[in-house]
Design an enzyme around this catalytic site. Structure first.
Site, PDB file in Angstrom:
ATOM      1  N   ARG A 152       0.789  -1.255   0.000  1.00  0.00           N
ATOM      2  CA  ARG A 152       0.000   0.000   0.000  1.00  0.00           C
ATOM      3  C   ARG A 152       0.810   1.289   0.000  1.00  0.00           C
ATOM      4  O   ARG A 152       0.237   2.360  -0.107  1.00  0.00           O
ATOM      5  CB  ARG A 152      -0.974   0.049   1.185  1.00  0.00           C
ATOM      6  CG  ARG A 152      -1.951  -1.111   1.260  1.00  0.00           C
ATOM      7  CD  ARG A 152      -2.863  -1.177   0.057  1.00  0.00           C
ATOM      8  NE  ARG A 152      -3.877  -2.223   0.218  1.00  0.00           N
ATOM      9  CZ  ARG A 152      -4.339  -2.956  -0.784  1.00  0.00           C
ATOM     10  NH1 ARG A 152      -3.877  -2.780  -2.016  1.00  0.00           N
ATOM     11  NH2 ARG A 152      -5.253  -3.868  -0.565  1.00  0.00           N
ATOM     12  N   ASP A 211      -1.567  -7.298 -11.179  1.00  0.00           N
ATOM     13  CA  ASP A 211      -2.480  -7.855 -10.174  1.00  0.00           C
ATOM     14  C   ASP A 211      -3.540  -6.870  -9.712  1.00  0.00           C
ATOM     15  O   ASP A 211      -3.268  -5.699  -9.496  1.00  0.00           O
ATOM     16  CB  ASP A 211      -1.713  -8.347  -8.950  1.00  0.00           C
ATOM     17  CG  ASP A 211      -2.665  -8.944  -7.920  1.00  0.00           C
ATOM     18  OD1 ASP A 211      -3.535  -9.729  -8.322  1.00  0.00           O
ATOM     19  OD2 ASP A 211      -2.558  -8.598  -6.732  1.00  0.00           O
ATOM     20  N   HIS A 227      -3.229 -12.328 -12.712  1.00  0.00           N
ATOM     21  CA  HIS A 227      -4.475 -12.318 -11.935  1.00  0.00           C
ATOM     22  C   HIS A 227      -5.557 -12.664 -12.957  1.00  0.00           C
ATOM     23  O   HIS A 227      -5.975 -11.811 -13.729  1.00  0.00           O
ATOM     24  CB  HIS A 227      -4.670 -10.917 -11.332  1.00  0.00           C
ATOM     25  CG  HIS A 227      -6.053 -10.633 -10.828  1.00  0.00           C
ATOM     26  ND1 HIS A 227      -6.311 -10.290  -9.523  1.00  0.00           N
ATOM     27  CD2 HIS A 227      -7.258 -10.626 -11.443  1.00  0.00           C
ATOM     28  CE1 HIS A 227      -7.614 -10.091  -9.361  1.00  0.00           C
ATOM     29  NE2 HIS A 227      -8.206 -10.287 -10.513  1.00  0.00           N
ATOM     30  N   ASN A 253     -11.147 -10.944  -3.925  1.00  0.00           N
ATOM     31  CA  ASN A 253     -11.263 -11.303  -5.333  1.00  0.00           C
ATOM     32  C   ASN A 253     -10.011 -12.043  -5.766  1.00  0.00           C
ATOM     33  O   ASN A 253      -8.931 -11.478  -5.672  1.00  0.00           O
ATOM     34  CB  ASN A 253     -11.434 -10.027  -6.171  1.00  0.00           C
ATOM     35  CG  ASN A 253     -11.652 -10.340  -7.637  1.00  0.00           C
ATOM     36  OD1 ASN A 253     -12.063 -11.444  -7.987  1.00  0.00           O
ATOM     37  ND2 ASN A 253     -11.353  -9.385  -8.496  1.00  0.00           N
ATOM     38  N   ASP A 289      -1.812 -13.131  -0.364  1.00  0.00           N
ATOM     39  CA  ASP A 289      -2.596 -12.033  -0.950  1.00  0.00           C
ATOM     40  C   ASP A 289      -3.012 -11.051   0.148  1.00  0.00           C
ATOM     41  O   ASP A 289      -4.151 -10.591   0.214  1.00  0.00           O
ATOM     42  CB  ASP A 289      -3.827 -12.553  -1.708  1.00  0.00           C
ATOM     43  CG  ASP A 289      -4.403 -11.488  -2.652  1.00  0.00           C
ATOM     44  OD1 ASP A 289      -3.850 -10.369  -2.699  1.00  0.00           O
ATOM     45  OD2 ASP A 289      -5.400 -11.793  -3.337  1.00  0.00           O
ATOM     46  N   HIS A 315      -6.941  -3.081   4.161  1.00  0.00           N
ATOM     47  CA  HIS A 315      -7.873  -1.974   3.931  1.00  0.00           C
ATOM     48  C   HIS A 315      -8.246  -1.425   5.292  1.00  0.00           C
ATOM     49  O   HIS A 315      -8.521  -2.189   6.222  1.00  0.00           O
ATOM     50  CB  HIS A 315      -9.126  -2.449   3.198  1.00  0.00           C
ATOM     51  CG  HIS A 315      -8.874  -2.877   1.785  1.00  0.00           C
ATOM     52  ND1 HIS A 315      -8.545  -1.992   0.785  1.00  0.00           N
ATOM     53  CD2 HIS A 315      -8.866  -4.100   1.209  1.00  0.00           C
ATOM     54  CE1 HIS A 315      -8.361  -2.651  -0.346  1.00  0.00           C
ATOM     55  NE2 HIS A 315      -8.541  -3.934  -0.122  1.00  0.00           N
TER      56      HIS A 315
HETATM   57 ZN   LIG Z   1      -5.129 -10.509  -7.636  1.00  0.00          ZN
END
Ligand SMILES: [Zn+2]
Lengths: 313, 440
Positions: free
Chosen positions: B65, B153, B180, B279, B306, B310
């Site tokens: 991030r 990705d 992805h 996702n 992954d 957030h």
């Molecule tokens: Zn992904």
């Protein structure tokens, strides 16, 4: 009888006896509505906020009337969804309402699960007035009420739900409610309107309306959502009307005692022919009338009321 | 610095080590491995009974991030979280703001990570400039900056012709292209797996086919080009099957899945918990079971978290409006021990392989080895210890874990890395100075 819940978020998982309690209470309130002064002091001092993020006339007015007939203070807010970054988030909006000491939040929102989300975050009784494609429990309850009024009971009744099941909260709530009360449900729609696994939820599935409607007690016609045109669900409304529109000829295949329902608003000439919508078998306006009594019943029971009390008024 | 662990389970599938014994680290190097090591002089000695010592873990799929969303995670909080989870290395994704599509942006991440900790942070650069799916990024510059892979990705390269060129062009650097896989025309607007659960909840579904079409296309392009393809976050049985066939054909295809797909199913979404929204989405039990099997067989080379932070205000929303992604670094080992190893779906040895040399081979690095003379990059954990996941103790400023409140077994205790012995693990959340070097 009392209702042992604080919120009404959907009919999935609501028992037969709970639904019957609500319908019985609605029966009592319907009598009150026939009086000269159709108002009782039951919810005096309570405050209900109708927070509608989607436009609605029928449901909103129905809730407002129900609140006012029960002497609650009633406020309606037509809010805009704040999917943009700038807008206030749903939870912030509702936390502000909670801070003003309200008792009921009646919420309609485009996101499935919005009412569940709010109920888990605030200390206010939440009633789901429609969350995305998920549920619309008071609509289904008034539909059940209308059917019970006509037939006495729903056990063994054959109900056909016709239309865009995949995107219908009315269909989902009705499916749970009808099953709880012992009715047999057939879903009838083109395959693009059938959500995956719907047959696992206890409904018969058909793509042939002439066949599905044969000998049915109730045809429940859903609104075609014209705003979904870009999703390639249908080649045209004309073809939909030809294959799945409820016209006079198809309506004649219902049982003699059978009738036709529509949660509104209608697209006459698409999902329902004008002569059927306004014909003798249509109970569409009864549904609207019953909506007020049913919503009074829900507000009353969620505030902890008992049916016998209601009948005493 | 001298550090000796006595009587521990020494487990390194990469070098075939699986025994109980002592291990001595001197000046950051594995000095001796043996039954009972005798040392003279100053040494920090640890009782290793009941503990497992493995090479430190490598995570192929982390979102740091920074730059852009430092309120959700910084490079510093991310690498501390990695240490807490027993990871000594990670590959970070380029979907930052701005994205990692230039030499300078890749270099920034590498240097900032070095400043913060000894964790080996290896960026993946973007496949396309601006991640916009239109023009190839300068792979040569990205590699020079420290990129070990390229990926867009979060998005698929929708243009098959461009994806073909990416796989071809990457060959000169022997650079793996991470995909992805997702056909957005099928998945658009979807928020959970399309099936009976999405029908019940009234949420728009993402059909498994959206992912599988993406995997099938990219495998076919890998075959056409001879490029190195790595399939990210495989979540369906058919997806794993496609990878299996590609490997049987001898194509240069590798794949990963994430702990949440191995542990959870879409049934758990009944409460609209946005901390279970990611996702690809959680799938039904049949897919989860097939992924466990594929991981056991080695069809899936790696478990990658992954890790997608957030902030609470972003996740605390109605389901449709919440972003995709869950945290993974600090819970991965315990989730996998609890849900896979203890019930007997996977041996501990295989799990360690899929978190160490498995992922290392995907990006073509040596990875840590437990052999005398090698640099000490070790993780020490107690596979029996139980703890309750408390998101407030995470190193990350984000809290979006689907495992909050769950009692898990398997606790990371120590990471030995860069000549330091670092106490980590869930209980170190009490220590404001984490990671506190015990010795150096
Ligand atoms: Zn992904």
């Amino acid at each position: 009888m009392k209702l042992a819940r604080k919120h009404l978020l959907g009919l999935e998982g609501v028992s037969r006896s709970e639904i019957e309690t609500i319908l019985n209470a609605a029966e009592s309130f319907k009598e009150i509505l026939d009086r000269k002064i159709p108002k009782v002091p039951t919810l005096r001092g309570k405050t209900a906020v109708n927070l509608f993020f989607e436009p609605s006339t029928r449901t909103r007015v129905s809730f407002e009337l129900a609140e006012k007939r029960l002497s609650a203070d009633s406020i309606s807010v037509a809010a805009k969804t704040s999917s943009s970054v700038k807008g206030e988030s749903l939870i912030d909006t509702v936390k502000n309402l909670e801070a003003m000491k309200i008792d009921f939040l009646i919420v309609r929102h485009e996101a499935a699960g919005a009412a569940h989300f709010l109920a888990s975050r605030i200390d206010v009784s939440v009633i789901n007035a429609g969350d995305g494609c998920h549920e619309h429990p008071t609509q289904a309850l008034l539909d059940l009420f209308t059917m019970r009024q006509r037939f006495g009971g729903l056990d063994g009744l054959k109900v056909v739900i016709i239309g865009d099941i995949a995107h219908s909260r009315v269909a989902r709530s009705n499916l749970w409610g009808l099953k709880a009360l012992g009715a047999n449900v057939t879903i009838c729609a083109p395959p693009t309107f059938l959500p995956p696994g719907i047959e696992n939820l206890g409904a018969e599935v058909s793509t042939d309306l002439d066949d599905a409607i044969d000998g049915a007690d109730v045809a429940m016609v859903l609104r075609i959502q014209k705003e979904r045109q870009g999703e390639h669900l249908l080649p045209s409304f004309r073809e939909y009307a030809r294959l799945f529109g409820l016209n006079g000829k198809r309506a004649a295949r219902l049982k003699k005692t059978g009738f036709i329902m529509h949660p509104g608003p209608m697209n006459r000439g698409v999902e329902i022919a004008p002569e059927v919508a306004d014909g003798p078998r249509s109970v569409i306006l009864d549904q609207v009338t019953n909506g007020v009594a049913l919503r009074m019943a829900v507000l009353y029971l969620l505030s902890g009321g008992e049916i016998d009390d209601a009948m005493a008024h | 610095m001298r550090w000796l662990i006595r009587g521990a389970h020494l487990l390194d599938p990469g070098s075939g080590l699986d025994r109980t014994g002592d291990l001595l680290v001197e000046e950051g190097v594995i000095a001796r491995i043996g039954g009972e090591i005798r040392v003279d002089g100053e040494v920090e000695e640890v009782a290793g009974k009941g503990l497992v010592v493995t090479p430190s873990f490598l995570d192929l799929h982390v979102h740091l991030r920074e730059p852009g969303k430092e309120y959700a995670e910084t490079i510093e909080s991310g690498v501390l979280g990695a240490l807490a989870g027993g990871f000594g290395g990670l590959v970070c994704m380029p979907n930052t703001t701005p994205p990692l599509d230039t030499n300078a942006s890749v270099r920034f991440v590498v240097e900032e990570a070095r400043r913060c900790s000894p964790v080996d942070v290896m960026p993946a650069g973007a496949i396309t400039k601006g991640r916009s799916g239109e023009k190839l990024a300068e792979f040569g510059d990205l590699v020079d900056g420290g990129a070990v892979a390229v990926t867009d990705d979060g998005d698929t390269v929708a243009d098959s012709g461009l994806m073909r060129r990416a796989l071809e062009y990457a060959r000169q650097f022997d650079l793996p292209v991470f995909t992805h896989p997702e056909d957005k025309n099928l998945s658009r607007g979807g928020v959970i797996h399309e099936g009976v659960v999405s029908t019940r909840l009234g949420l728009k579904g993402i059909p498994a086919a959206a992912e599988e079409i993406g995997i099938a296309r990219d495998i076919r392009l890998a075959e056409l080009t001879g490029g190195r393809l790595h399939v990210q976050h495989v979540s369906t049985a058919r997806g794993a099957q496609l990878v299996r066939h590609a490997k049987e054909k001898g194509l240069r295809v590798t794949a990963e899945t994430a702990p949440h797909y191995l542990a959870l199913t879409d049934e758990s979404l009944a409460g609209y918990d946005t901390n279970r929204k990611m996702n690809p989405p959680l799938r039904p039990a049949a897919d989860r079971d097939a992924l466990r099997e594929a991981l056991r067989e080695g069809v899936l080379d790696a478990v990658a978290t992954d890790h997608a932070p957030h902030a609470p205000h972003e996740k605390d929303r109605e389901f449709d409006a919440a972003p995709f992604g869950v945290l993974g670094l600090e819970t991965a080992l315990a989730v996998l021990i609890t849900h896979l190893v203890r019930p007997g779906h996977l041996s501990l040895e295989t799990l360690v392989e899929r978190m160490t040399c498995g992922p290392a081979s995907v990006i073509g690095v040596a990875g840590g080895r437990i052999v005398e003379g090698a640099e000490a990059r070790l993780t020490v954990f107690d596979p029996e210890a139980s703890w309750v996941v408390d998101p407030n103790r995470f190193r990350s400023p984000s809290r979006n874990t689907p495992f909050a409140g769950e009692r898990l077994r398997g606790e990371v205790r120590t990471v030995v890395i860069g000549g330091r012995v670092i106490a980590v693990g869930p209980r170190c959340g009490d220590n404001p100075d984490f990671p506190a070097p015990l010795s150096s």
